[in-house]
Motif scaffolding. Structure first.
Motif, mmCIF file in Angstrom:
data_model
loop_
_atom_site.group_PDB
_atom_site.id
_atom_site.type_symbol
_atom_site.label_atom_id
_atom_site.label_comp_id
_atom_site.label_asym_id
_atom_site.label_seq_id
_atom_site.Cartn_x
_atom_site.Cartn_y
_atom_site.Cartn_z
ATOM 1 N N ALA A 1 -41.622 33.834 49.997
ATOM 2 C CA ALA A 1 -41.577 35.293 50.173
ATOM 3 C C ALA A 1 -40.174 35.734 50.572
ATOM 4 O O ALA A 1 -39.680 36.759 50.083
ATOM 5 N N GLN A 2 -39.526 34.975 51.433
ATOM 6 C CA GLN A 2 -38.167 35.325 51.850
ATOM 7 C C GLN A 2 -37.179 35.188 50.697
ATOM 8 O O GLN A 2 -36.275 36.015 50.555
ATOM 9 N N LEU A 3 -37.340 34.159 49.883
ATOM 10 C CA LEU A 3 -36.474 34.008 48.704
ATOM 11 C C LEU A 3 -36.644 35.195 47.759
ATOM 12 O O LEU A 3 -35.660 35.752 47.254
ATOM 13 N N ILE A 4 -37.883 35.578 47.524
ATOM 14 C CA ILE A 4 -38.169 36.717 46.652
ATOM 15 C C ILE A 4 -37.598 38.000 47.248
ATOM 16 O O ILE A 4 -36.975 38.805 46.548
ATOM 17 N N LEU A 5 -37.777 38.182 48.535
ATOM 18 C CA LEU A 5 -37.259 39.379 49.205
ATOM 19 C C LEU A 5 -35.730 39.431 49.130
ATOM 20 O O LEU A 5 -35.151 40.484 48.849
ATOM 21 N N THR A 6 -35.089 38.305 49.342
ATOM 22 C CA THR A 6 -33.624 38.249 49.266
ATOM 23 C C THR A 6 -33.152 38.566 47.847
ATOM 24 O O THR A 6 -32.195 39.331 47.657
ATOM 25 N N GLY A 7 -33.816 37.980 46.856
ATOM 26 C CA GLY A 7 -33.472 38.278 45.470
ATOM 27 C C GLY A 7 -33.674 39.740 45.139
ATOM 28 O O GLY A 7 -32.841 40.367 44.473
ATOM 29 N N PHE A 8 -34.773 40.297 45.610
ATOM 30 C CA PHE A 8 -35.080 41.708 45.392
ATOM 31 C C PHE A 8 -34.011 42.604 46.007
ATOM 32 O O PHE A 8 -33.500 43.518 45.362
ATOM 33 N N LYS A 9 -33.638 42.330 47.246
ATOM 34 C CA LYS A 9 -32.611 43.134 47.912
ATOM 35 C C LYS A 9 -31.281 43.033 47.185
ATOM 36 O O LYS A 9 -30.560 44.023 47.063
ATOM 37 N N SER A 10 -30.970 41.846 46.702
ATOM 38 C CA SER A 10 -29.734 41.654 45.949
ATOM 39 C C SER A 10 -29.728 42.510 44.680
ATOM 40 O O SER A 10 -28.724 43.148 44.347
ATOM 41 N N LEU A 11 -30.850 42.535 43.992
ATOM 42 C CA LEU A 11 -30.953 43.348 42.773
ATOM 43 C C LEU A 11 -30.851 44.839 43.073
ATOM 44 O O LEU A 11 -30.295 45.601 42.278
ATOM 45 N N VAL B 1 -40.090 41.733 37.352
ATOM 46 C CA VAL B 1 -40.530 40.489 37.981
ATOM 47 C C VAL B 1 -39.641 39.338 37.506
ATOM 48 O O VAL B 1 -39.223 38.485 38.296
ATOM 49 N N THR B 2 -39.324 39.318 36.223
ATOM 50 C CA THR B 2 -38.472 38.267 35.675
ATOM 51 C C THR B 2 -37.113 38.249 36.360
ATOM 52 O O THR B 2 -36.599 37.186 36.724
ATOM 53 N N ALA B 3 -36.528 39.427 36.563
ATOM 54 C CA ALA B 3 -35.217 39.507 37.225
ATOM 55 C C ALA B 3 -35.303 39.022 38.673
ATOM 56 O O ALA B 3 -34.414 38.309 39.151
ATOM 57 N N ILE B 4 -36.354 39.400 39.363
ATOM 58 C CA ILE B 4 -36.525 38.961 40.751
ATOM 59 C C ILE B 4 -36.656 37.441 40.801
ATOM 60 O O ILE B 4 -36.012 36.781 41.629
ATOM 61 N N CYS B 5 -37.471 36.877 39.923
ATOM 62 C CA CYS B 5 -37.669 35.425 39.903
ATOM 63 C C CYS B 5 -36.361 34.702 39.614
ATOM 64 O O CYS B 5 -36.045 33.699 40.251
ATOM 65 N N ARG B 6 -35.603 35.210 38.667
ATOM 66 C CA ARG B 6 -34.318 34.597 38.314
ATOM 67 C C ARG B 6 -33.365 34.660 39.510
ATOM 68 O O ARG B 6 -32.742 33.669 39.873
ATOM 69 N N GLU B 7 -33.267 35.813 40.133
ATOM 70 C CA GLU B 7 -32.372 36.005 41.274
ATOM 71 C C GLU B 7 -32.801 35.157 42.477
ATOM 72 O O GLU B 7 -31.967 34.613 43.196
ATOM 73 N N ASP C 1 -43.043 47.084 49.288
ATOM 74 C CA ASP C 1 -43.918 47.270 50.452
ATOM 75 C C ASP C 1 -43.667 46.197 51.505
ATOM 76 O O ASP C 1 -43.600 46.480 52.704
ATOM 77 N N TYR C 2 -43.524 44.952 51.042
ATOM 78 C CA TYR C 2 -43.266 43.843 51.964
ATOM 79 C C TYR C 2 -41.902 44.019 52.635
ATOM 80 O O TYR C 2 -41.761 43.769 53.836
ATOM 81 N N ALA C 3 -40.910 44.471 51.882
ATOM 82 C CA ALA C 3 -39.584 44.721 52.457
ATOM 83 C C ALA C 3 -39.672 45.780 53.558
ATOM 84 O O ALA C 3 -39.059 45.624 54.625
ATOM 85 N N CYS C 4 -40.420 46.828 53.323
ATOM 86 C CA CYS C 4 -40.597 47.883 54.327
ATOM 87 C C CYS C 4 -41.333 47.353 55.555
ATOM 88 O O CYS C 4 -40.981 47.674 56.696
ATOM 89 N N PHE C 5 -42.351 46.514 55.320
ATOM 90 C CA PHE C 5 -43.068 45.903 56.439
ATOM 91 C C PHE C 5 -42.117 45.049 57.274
ATOM 92 O O PHE C 5 -42.099 45.144 58.503
ATOM 93 N N CYS C 6 -41.312 44.221 56.602
ATOM 94 C CA CYS C 6 -40.373 43.353 57.317
ATOM 95 C C CYS C 6 -39.364 44.164 58.110
ATOM 96 O O CYS C 6 -38.960 43.781 59.205
ATOM 97 N N LEU C 7 -38.949 45.299 57.554
ATOM 98 C CA LEU C 7 -38.008 46.175 58.232
ATOM 99 C C LEU C 7 -38.615 46.769 59.502
ATOM 100 O O LEU C 7 -37.957 46.859 60.536
ATOM 101 N N SER C 8 -39.871 47.144 59.445
ATOM 102 C CA SER C 8 -40.500 47.802 60.591
ATOM 103 C C SER C 8 -41.146 46.837 61.582
ATOM 104 O O SER C 8 -41.450 47.225 62.705
#
Length: 101
Positions: A14-24, A35-41, A61-68
């Motif tokens: 989940a953290q890897l996915i979140l980090t990739g998502f934030k990077s994108l 989803v493909t871009a997130i997985c690649r990143e 949603d998960y990113a917002c949860f982690c933030l709060s």
């Protein structure tokens, strides 16, 4: 809805996915992130992604949860006696994630 278990493997994925998502998000509009871009990143497989999330909105949603979460943990522990203190703490947590916001 996201489906992240308490085991280390799920948490790490989940953290890897979140980090990739934030990077994108630094270079792409949310609506254009796939989803493909997130997985690649993130360096994870699509099956790992779909084990934890249903779609890109779930990652947001998960990113917002982690933030709060830090502020909500303080709230549930009874640390805040004033709404102002809660709001200030949340704003400080948000400032730490200013690239994401």
């Amino acid at each position: 809805m996201y489906h992240i278990m308490d085991d280390k493997r799920s948490q790490l994925s989940a953290q890897l996915i979140l980090t990739g998502f934030k990077s994108l998000l630094l270079t792409e509009d949310f609506e254009l992130i796939t989803v493909t871009a997130i997985c690649r990143e993130a360096g994870v497989s699509r099956s790992t992604f779909y084990r934890l999330f249903d779609n890109t909105q779930d990652v947001l949603d998960y990113a917002c949860f982690c933030l709060s979460k830090p502020t909500l943990d303080k709230l549930s522990s009874g640390l805040f006696t004033k709404v102002k203190d809660f709001a200030i703490s949340f704003m400080q947590d948000c400032r730490r994630e200013n690239k994401f916001l």
